[in-house]
Design an enzyme around this catalytic site. Structure first.
Site, mmCIF file in Angstrom:
data_model
loop_
_atom_site.group_PDB
_atom_site.id
_atom_site.type_symbol
_atom_site.label_atom_id
_atom_site.label_comp_id
_atom_site.label_asym_id
_atom_site.label_seq_id
_atom_site.Cartn_x
_atom_site.Cartn_y
_atom_site.Cartn_z
ATOM 1 N N GLU A 43 -3.609 47.372 -19.602
ATOM 2 C CA GLU A 43 -4.995 46.982 -19.868
ATOM 3 C C GLU A 43 -5.941 48.183 -19.800
ATOM 4 O OE1 GLU A 43 -6.127 42.409 -18.877
ATOM 5 O OE2 GLU A 43 -6.682 43.845 -17.355
ATOM 6 N N HIS A 77 23.099 46.147 -16.193
ATOM 7 C CA HIS A 77 24.142 45.409 -16.906
ATOM 8 C C HIS A 77 23.596 44.751 -18.162
ATOM 9 C CE1 HIS A 77 27.027 45.926 -13.593
ATOM 10 N NE2 HIS A 77 25.895 46.077 -12.921
ATOM 11 N N LYS A 80 -9.784 35.843 -25.198
ATOM 12 C CA LYS A 80 -10.519 34.790 -24.492
ATOM 13 C C LYS A 80 -11.527 34.120 -25.434
ATOM 14 C CE LYS A 80 -10.297 36.573 -19.734
ATOM 15 N NZ LYS A 80 -11.047 37.087 -18.596
HETATM 16 O O1 PA5 Z 1 -8.241 43.068 -15.168
HETATM 17 C C1 PA5 Z 1 -8.944 42.248 -15.747
HETATM 18 O O2 PA5 Z 1 -10.161 42.424 -15.921
HETATM 19 C C2 PA5 Z 1 -8.360 40.943 -16.271
HETATM 20 O O3 PA5 Z 1 -6.978 40.911 -16.176
HETATM 21 C C3 PA5 Z 1 -8.944 39.774 -15.492
HETATM 22 O O4 PA5 Z 1 -8.616 39.942 -14.129
HETATM 23 C C4 PA5 Z 1 -8.408 38.438 -15.997
HETATM 24 O O5 PA5 Z 1 -8.626 38.291 -17.373
HETATM 25 C C5 PA5 Z 1 -9.086 37.281 -15.242
HETATM 26 O O6 PA5 Z 1 -10.479 37.339 -15.388
HETATM 27 P P1 PA5 Z 1 -11.429 36.561 -14.399
HETATM 28 O O7 PA5 Z 1 -11.220 37.112 -13.025
HETATM 29 O O8 PA5 Z 1 -12.800 36.821 -14.917
HETATM 30 O O9 PA5 Z 1 -11.040 35.121 -14.474
#
Ligand code: PA5
Length: 380
Positions: free
Chosen positions: A257, A278, A367
């Protein structure tokens, strides 16, 4: 402290620039978390953990991505002792999985911890609705007293609902993003309930906060950058401890990310040895040479140690660069060090690649499309 088997030359001028830009970033608050987390906050976390332990047999942890991977990784790795069983929900949209967790909790006493920085993410929202219904059926007007919400300090649907209904609230700091948040209340509350020593975890992270820790992270970041420049585009995180599979998942999220944007990025993959020797062992030894292996070398028993040595030798002979990250201890302190080391290394790496380590436009795109109810079309 974490030990490395590599020592590339780090351009200290460039590193200083990168560190200044990380620290000065509006989302750079995680850098000082191990030092700056307030004693008062730690006390409130411990108090809430005690209350949950007294009132519940199960704690349902609801959240996705950065809101659950970090604490789950440590709980799975350390299997700490606690009277409360932690179960997870809201990390997929599978109704089958949600029903499985609802059934597992059954008639037992339970509390709910919902974690969402934005407070609007669909997966946790769906699970939270289901568990709220179950709470109200079982506890009636007392249901709200069993709900703990970790979310934004000022805004968002979850924030507003928590304030309105008097849930116990914890804060995701404004300047800390989901995947860098495990050392805030996001991770510390569920960890404390699970019986993890959060003071030791923070102690480990603090050890990497000093110059020696930062230099180690920078060395790893620099080597990743050098490999990337030489057309290695995939990093395989390998561990010899099956219970660290979720730590690998946390790593994949952190790097994927943070770096995978603007058509750039190193693809993070993970394997657990000797199990995967394996299956994927064939590819690692003999397949396309576009990848390197980063072994997270946890202290391990004698037989497993022999496997570590054999794999390092075999894969090096097979033409794979093998990076070794030696973890000093398999406990809270060791994981605290690892968390801070990887967070810092990841932020530096992304900066070296010229991308913003702290946004996630691709995740936001999914999203939004999901909310709008649109379907993607496959294109060749
Ligand atoms: O690292 C990030 O920003 C994302 O992985 C969020 O943690 C994830 O999409 C969840 O978002 P939220 O905490 O707003 O529900």
């Amino acid at each position: 402290m974490i030990m490395l088997n590599f020592n590339p030359e780090v351009d200290q001028g460039k590193l200083a620039e990168i560190l200044a830009s990380i620290r000065g970033d509006a989302m750079g608050g995680w850098v000082d978390l191990p030092k700056n987390i307030l004693i008062d906050e730690i006390l409130s976390i411990k108090e809430a953990a005690k209350k949950i332990t007294e009132e519940a047999e199960y704690l349902v942890c609801i959240g996705i991505g950065g809101s659950y991977l970090g604490h789950r990784a440590i709980i799975e790795a350390l299997s700490p002792k606690s009277d409360v069983k932690i179960v997870y929900a809201g990390n997929s949209l599978s109704q089958r999985e949600l029903n499985r967790v609802l059934t597992e909790v059954g008639d037992a006493d339970f509390s709910v911890l919902v974690i969402s920085k934005s407070g609007t993410t669909l997966e946790p929202k769906v699970a939270f609705e289901a568990f709220k219904k179950k709470l109200v059926e079982k506890y009636g007007e007392q249901a709200s007293s069993r709900i703990y919400a970790t979310t934004d300090a000022h805004k968002g649907e979850l924030h507003d609902e928590a304030v309105q209904n008097g849930y116990t609230r914890f804060i995701v700091p404004d300047n800390v993003g989901g995947r860098y948040s495990v050392l805030s209340a996001v991770g510390l509350l569920p960890l404390a309930v699970a019986g993890v020593d959060i003071d030791k975890l923070l102690e480990g992270a603090t050890e990497m906060y000093g110059d020696a820790g930062i230099q180690a992270a920078a060395k790893y970041a620099w080597l990743r950058w050098m490999l990337f420049e030489r057309n290695y585009d995939t990093e395989v995180f390998a561990s010899f401890e099956p219970s660290t599979a979720y730590f690998n998942e946390w790593l994949k999220q952190l790097f994927g990310e943070s770096e995978g944007k603007g058509k750039k990025g190193i693809f993070p993959a993970s394997l657990i040895y000797s199990t995967d020797l394996h299956s994927m062992g064939q590819f690692m030894q003999d397949g396309r040479r576009n990848l390197w292996e980063t072994i997270i070398d946890y202290p391990t028993d004698e037989l497993n140690r022999k496997v570590v040595k054999a794999v390092r030798a075999a894969h090096s002979q097979g033409g794979i660069p093998v990076l070794n990250i030696g973890v000093p201890s398999y406990d809270e302190k060791g994981f605290g060090e690892l968390i801070y080391f990887f967070e810092m290394a990841c932020a530096i790496s992304a900066k070296l690649q010229g991308v913003n380590p702290f946004d996630q436009p691709g995740v936001e795109a999914y999203k939004k499309l999901l909310k709008d109810g649109q379907n993607g079309k496959a294109t060749l």
